[in-house]
Design an enzyme around this catalytic site. Structure first.
Site, PDB file in Angstrom:
ATOM      1  N   ARG A 183     -43.520 -14.575  19.284  1.00  0.00           N
ATOM      2  CA  ARG A 183     -42.808 -15.173  20.415  1.00  0.00           C
ATOM      3  C   ARG A 183     -43.742 -15.607  21.547  1.00  0.00           C
ATOM      4  O   ARG A 183     -43.356 -15.640  22.708  1.00  0.00           O
ATOM      5  CB  ARG A 183     -41.736 -14.221  20.951  1.00  0.00           C
ATOM      6  CG  ARG A 183     -40.653 -13.872  19.965  1.00  0.00           C
ATOM      7  CD  ARG A 183     -39.816 -15.079  19.655  1.00  0.00           C
ATOM      8  NE  ARG A 183     -38.616 -14.694  18.927  1.00  0.00           N
ATOM      9  CZ  ARG A 183     -37.984 -15.503  18.123  1.00  0.00           C
ATOM     10  NH1 ARG A 183     -38.411 -16.723  17.937  1.00  0.00           N
ATOM     11  NH2 ARG A 183     -36.905 -15.109  17.502  1.00  0.00           N
TER      12      ARG A 183
ATOM     13  N   GLY B 143     -42.553 -19.137   5.247  1.00  0.00           N
ATOM     14  CA  GLY B 143     -41.607 -18.037   5.420  1.00  0.00           C
ATOM     15  C   GLY B 143     -40.495 -18.047   4.399  1.00  0.00           C
ATOM     16  O   GLY B 143     -40.124 -19.093   3.861  1.00  0.00           O
TER      17      GLY B 143
ATOM     18  N   HIS C  59     -36.359 -22.808  14.499  1.00  0.00           N
ATOM     19  CA  HIS C  59     -37.527 -23.677  14.357  1.00  0.00           C
ATOM     20  C   HIS C  59     -37.101 -25.066  13.888  1.00  0.00           C
ATOM     21  O   HIS C  59     -37.588 -26.083  14.406  1.00  0.00           O
ATOM     22  CB  HIS C  59     -38.522 -23.083  13.360  1.00  0.00           C
ATOM     23  CG  HIS C  59     -39.417 -22.041  13.947  1.00  0.00           C
ATOM     24  ND1 HIS C  59     -40.784 -22.103  13.814  1.00  0.00           N
ATOM     25  CD2 HIS C  59     -39.161 -20.929  14.660  1.00  0.00           C
ATOM     26  CE1 HIS C  59     -41.323 -21.062  14.431  1.00  0.00           C
ATOM     27  NE2 HIS C  59     -40.354 -20.328  14.936  1.00  0.00           N
TER      28      HIS C  59
END
Length: 174
Positions: A16, A40, A54
């Site tokens: 973050r 991911g 995202h």
């Protein structure tokens, strides 16, 4: 930020920290068509939400290719001269390699070997995990060590390296 990207850029930061958003801002002015190589995997709801966040932030102009394990191969197969590449992220790739009991040295060397021949600039995003306390278990320590070794290899090849904290980029190389 210049609209011209160097051949290899590494963007490091904590969770973050704003590293992905910063990397996207590096890539966006370079071309109206951009490639996002996603390492991911959506193992749970929290990860599915991160991926959705995202995707929403990126908007139009991005082609996404999932490359959870075969990252070098995906780069070689999908990079085009007119389309810069954003790889997000190397530490998730390390996780996938470890879970799949892959040979990390072979994978790291393969990725590094692929970079000089790419027709497009590539920006790597990765979590800097070596700044905290020493993990209390062997797997976590191995992960930290593998990530650190990979970061050193990519940083050594990179033309530019940034460290992002609190949304603020610090240029470390280039």
């Amino acid at each position: 930020m210049s609209s011209r990207l160097p051949p290899v850029t590494l963007v490091l930061g904590g969770a973050r920290s704003g590293k992905s958003a910063f990397a996207e801002k590096l890539v966006e002015p370079a071309s109206s068509e951009r490639l996002y190589l996603a390492t991911g995997r959506a193992w749970d709801d929290e990860m599915r939400n991160r991926i959705s966040s995202h995707q929403a932030r990126r908007g139009q102009g991005w082609k996404t290719v999932e490359a959870p394990v075969k990252l070098a191969e995906a780069l070689v197969a999908n990079a085009g001269a007119d389309r810069p590449v954003l790889v997000d992220c190397l530490t998730l790739w390390v996780t996938n390699l470890m879970l799949g009991e892959e040979d990390l040295d072979v994978a790291f060397d393969g990725l590094c070997a692929a970079l000089p021949g790419l027709p497009a600039p590539v920006v790597f995003v990765s979590n800097e995990v070596g700044l905290g306390i020493v993990p209390d278990n062997a797997v976590a320590r191995a992960f930290r060590d593998h990530a650190g070794r990979l970061h050193q290899k990519i940083a050594g090849l990179a033309d530019e390296v940034y460290f992002v904290a609190a949304g603020l980029p610090l240029k470390m190389k280039g």
